[in-house]
Enzyme design. Structure first.
Site, short mmCIF file in Angstrom:
data_model
loop_
_atom_site.label_atom_id
_atom_site.label_comp_id
_atom_site.label_asym_id
_atom_site.label_seq_id
_atom_site.Cartn_x
_atom_site.Cartn_y
_atom_site.Cartn_z
N LYS A 187 10.10 0.10 -3.30
CA LYS A 187 10.41 1.04 -2.22
C LYS A 187 11.01 2.33 -2.77
CE LYS A 187 10.98 2.20 2.13
NZ LYS A 187 9.76 2.65 2.83
N GLU A 213 -2.34 0.98 -0.87
CA GLU A 213 -1.10 0.28 -1.26
C GLU A 213 -0.91 -1.04 -0.53
OE1 GLU A 213 2.63 2.35 -0.67
OE2 GLU A 213 1.93 3.23 1.18
N CYS A 219 14.88 -2.28 -9.00
CA CYS A 219 15.81 -3.41 -9.11
C CYS A 219 16.85 -3.40 -7.99
CB CYS A 219 16.53 -3.35 -10.44
SG CYS A 219 15.43 -3.21 -11.84
N LYS A 264 -2.13 4.76 2.18
CA LYS A 264 -1.68 3.58 2.96
C LYS A 264 -2.62 2.42 2.74
CE LYS A 264 1.65 4.01 3.83
NZ LYS A 264 2.42 5.22 3.59
N GLU A 272 -2.83 10.68 2.82
CA GLU A 272 -1.88 9.64 3.20
C GLU A 272 -2.62 8.41 3.75
OE1 GLU A 272 1.05 8.96 2.66
OE2 GLU A 272 1.65 7.54 4.21
N ASN A 293 20.25 -1.34 -13.50
CA ASN A 293 19.07 -0.64 -12.98
C ASN A 293 18.95 0.66 -13.77
OD1 ASN A 293 16.97 0.16 -11.43
ND2 ASN A 293 18.11 0.37 -9.52
N GLY A 294 17.78 0.92 -14.33
CA GLY A 294 17.60 2.12 -15.14
C GLY A 294 16.92 1.77 -16.45
N HIS A 297 -18.88 18.56 -3.96
CA HIS A 297 -18.64 18.88 -5.37
C HIS A 297 -18.42 17.62 -6.21
CE1 HIS A 297 -18.44 23.14 -4.38
NE2 HIS A 297 -17.89 22.71 -3.26
N TRP A 308 12.67 -5.38 -11.53
CA TRP A 308 11.31 -4.82 -11.53
C TRP A 308 11.07 -4.41 -12.98
CZ3 TRP A 308 8.61 -0.33 -12.56
CH2 TRP A 308 7.38 -0.17 -11.91
N ARG A 339 12.72 -3.70 -1.99
CA ARG A 339 12.74 -2.73 -3.08
C ARG A 339 11.69 -3.03 -4.14
NH1 ARG A 339 17.76 0.28 -3.72
NH2 ARG A 339 17.39 0.32 -5.95
O1 M6R Z 1 11.95 7.65 -1.22
P1 M6R Z 1 10.86 8.65 -1.42
O2 M6R Z 1 10.30 9.18 -0.15
O3 M6R Z 1 11.26 9.77 -2.32
O4 M6R Z 1 9.70 7.87 -2.14
C1 M6R Z 1 8.56 8.52 -2.61
C2 M6R Z 1 7.40 7.55 -2.77
O5 M6R Z 1 7.72 6.57 -3.71
C3 M6R Z 1 7.05 6.89 -1.46
O6 M6R Z 1 6.75 7.84 -0.48
C4 M6R Z 1 5.85 5.94 -1.60
O7 M6R Z 1 4.71 6.67 -1.95
C5 M6R Z 1 5.67 5.23 -0.27
N1 M6R Z 1 6.47 4.06 -0.21
C6 M6R Z 1 4.28 4.89 0.01
O8 M6R Z 1 4.16 4.33 1.27
#
Ligand code: M6R
Length: 612
Positions: free
Chosen positions: A607, A492, A2, A489, A485, A101-102, A508, A75, A27
């Site tokens: 984010k 997502e 949020c 990427k 990673e 937020n929370g 395996h 959110w 965000r």
């Molecule tokens: O702010 P942070 O690095 O702690 O966030 C962790 C994950 O939410 C973040 O790395 C997320 O996986 C990425 N936005 C993916 O690209």
């Protein structure tokens, strides 16, 4: 998650607040709302499911006028995205409004306790807050006192803003626990509150980040703080960002811009820390004595998502450079185990935002157990930086694209420097060895630029492969996290199913997936593991799989083995993940663009993840 924004001053508040919210869009959100304390003395609320632009269009020609407003992008956690569930939420009188937020973990019990005399208009947990405030105000308190009492009634972690028509000119803000930050921005004769800096930067760089338990009473000309019921002093700090750094410029997407900024991000992370002439690494915010560092028996690295992948690479650095036993874990798993850690453990947390709830909880646990802590973080003033004994800032500036790119490469670089520094302070790296570690890092920004210059090849690859719905990513050793990673990427930003595996695991189980419709991306590094990777490629080809290989310049044999190849320049084995990660970022970006995806704000993602 949020987004929160508030304004009190002399100007029309609603457009300022909505503009601020639009700068927090990255965000992640599904509904939006704004409440304005109108010049007439009434509170006017406008909210809806959908995008900020939809709300702004709805308000065209009928903007509510008033010099004080709070706004929110939601959110959804409790209650689906809908007009009714969007914030702000009001009390029964409609004169008091709240954004939040929370998660109010005891909201059901609180609803029951509030009883029948309170009417609820939404399914949200948040809505108990204005009603609790309403009750507390009836006891004759002012808004700040009522919010202090209300915060004590809520379980969970929260960031809250409230204002009331009966106390014009005041916005109260509260932070309790790790539900995301609240930043107060100081203007001239006007002040701002937001969940994150981009909303404030067009107006001010003088800010205060609220501490856990802080309440801020924000008026146009003054801001007062209290914590635990007592006044406290919070001095504004100037943040080193400007609005231009958070603008997209000529780029189509922030992700594209941020991938392009990586050579600079790496350079900024190294600058002033790696002393090439003296073969030393000195980290300005890691002022931990050699004897304390010498008492450490092992290192535990934690993070989530992309930051976890950086931490997995960091583990290799601690083992191979600092020669320390190191393990790595997902913060949300680690925190719920019963980890055997204590004062002889160094917890290294990695977090772009410094506000990820699970990473903060892991840090909290480590603090309770007396661990020494260093955080690798990009978020200046964030909670992680306030909890750790040492900080290595990644100095990337703000990252707006939801998909982490530049902060990932900078975090890897920072972890490398940290391992060098700790090895140096523990006396196990002599000058000659340190010279060997520092020499390749000096070239890294340039080499990252070289990889980016080959980006056109990536566009062709994306053109060819965007139609596939499943991908397998394979790598070994230090490139296992790199392929994890790469897969993250791709999934997502393009919503393609992709899995990253250590290549040795392929036989395996994952090998059952191989067919012409499941392309395999394989990272083939130089050294001992190269031959093993070639074997894996042969095994995929034997099953009619298609292989895209990411190899090192000069490894011409790869052309014969794989269907497509992409080469990166040679660097040291330890730093090679920085270079092999870039083609995967470009691939994910280009595929997502070809598939017409919302690259900077992928569906369902936020984010900064401030709820579990
Ligand atoms: O702010 P942070 O690095 O702690 O966030 C962790 C994950 O939410 C973040 O790395 C997320 O996986 C990425 N936005 C993916 O690209």
């Amino acid at each position: 998650m949020c987004g929160i924004n508030g304004y009190v001053g002399e100007r029309e508040a609603a457009p300022i607040v909505l503009d601020g919210l639009s700068r927090l869009e990255y965000r992640g959100y599904d509904s939006v709302g704004v409440a304005v304390l109108q010049d007439s003395g009434e509170v006017s609320i406008h909210k809806r499911a959908g995008k900020i632009g939809d709300l702004s269009s709805e308000l065209t020609d009928r903007w509510p006028t008033g010099k004080q407003a709070i706004g929110h992008t939601r959110w959804a956690t409790h209650g689906k995205p809908s007009d009714a569930n969007a914030h702000p939420h009001a009390d029964c009188t409609g004169r008091l409004v709240v954004i939040h937020n929370g998660i109010v973990e005891n909201h059901q019990e609180l609803r029951r306790r509030l009883g029948d005399e309170h009417t609820f208009a939404s399914e949200t947990d948040t809505e108990v807050i204005p009603h609790l405030l309403e009750n507390n105000l009836k006891d004759g308190m002012n808004l700040a006192d009522a919010l202090t009492k209300t915060m004590n009634q809520l379980e969970g972690a929260h960031a809250v803003l409230a204002m009331s028509a009966d106390e014009p000119g005041v916005i109260v803000a509260a932070r309790a626990g790790n539900a995301g930050g609240i930043v107060v921005g100081y203007g001239r004769g006007e002040n701002y509150v937001a969940s994150d800096l981009p909303a404030l930067l067009p107006h001010t760089r003088n800010v205060v980040f609220l501490d856990d338990g802080d309440i801020a009473v924000v008026r146009a000309k003054t801001v007062e703080y209290r914590n635990g019921g007592r006044p406290v002093t919070r001095e504004p700090q100037e943040v080193p960002y400007d609005p231009v750094s958070v603008a997209k410029g000529n780029y189509k997407h922030f992700m594209q811009k941020e991938i392009g900024e990586q050579p600079e991000a790496i350079l900024d992370t190294i600058r002033g820390r790696a002393n090439f002439a003296e073969a030393r690494v000195d980290l300005e915010d890691v002022q931990i004595s050699p004897s304390r560092l010498g008492s450490i028996k092992r290192v535990v690295l934690v993070g989530m998502g992309t930051s976890l992948h950086a931490a997995m690479i960091g583990r290799h650095y601690f083992e191979r450079i600092a020669r320390m036993p190191a393990e790595v874990d997902n913060a949300s798993e680690w925190r719920y185990r019963e980890p055997v850690v204590g004062p002889d453990t160094l917890l290294v947390s990695v977090s772009q935002s410094g506000e990820t709830v699970d990473t903060l909880a892991a840090m909290e646990l480590a603090r309770e157990r007396g661990c020494l802590q260093v955080t690798i973080c990009n978020g200046i003033g964030s909670q992680a930086t306030r909890m750790a004994d040492g900080i290595v800032y990644t100095r990337c500036g703000l990252e707006i694209g939801v998909a982490s790119t530049k902060t990932y490469l900078a975090a890897i670089t920072a972890l490398y420097l940290l391992a060098c520094h700790i090895g140096q302070e523990r006396g196990i790296i002599d000058r000659e060895r340190m010279g060997g570690y520092l020499e390749p890092i000096a070239h890294l920004p340039y080499l990252a630029g070289e990889v980016l210059a080959r980006g056109a090849e990536q566009e062709e690859l994306a053109h060819e492969f965007a139609r596939f719905d499943n991908f397998l990513f394979l790598g070994r050793g230090i490139h296992y996290p790199v392929v994890m990673e790469g897969a993250l990427k791709l999934k997502e930003v393009s919503y393609i199913h992709a899995e990253g595996y250590p290549a040795g695991e392929m036989k395996h189980g994952p090998i059952a997936l191989i067919d012409p419709d499941v392309p395999v991306v394989a990272v083939v590094q130089k050294g001992d593991l190269r031959a093993k990777m070639i074997n894996n490629i042969e095994q995929v080809k034997a099953r009619e799989g298609t292989v895209i290989a990411i190899g090192v310049d000069g490894d011409d044999e790869l052309e014969e083995k794989a269907d497509r190849t992409f080469y990166v320049p040679e660097t040291s084995d330890l730093l090679s993940p920085v270079l092999t990660s870039i083609p995967m970022q470009l691939f994910a970006y280009n595929v997502a663009v070809r598939r017409g995806c919302d690259v900077d704000q992928p569906r369902n993602l936020a984010k900064t993840v401030t709820v579990e």
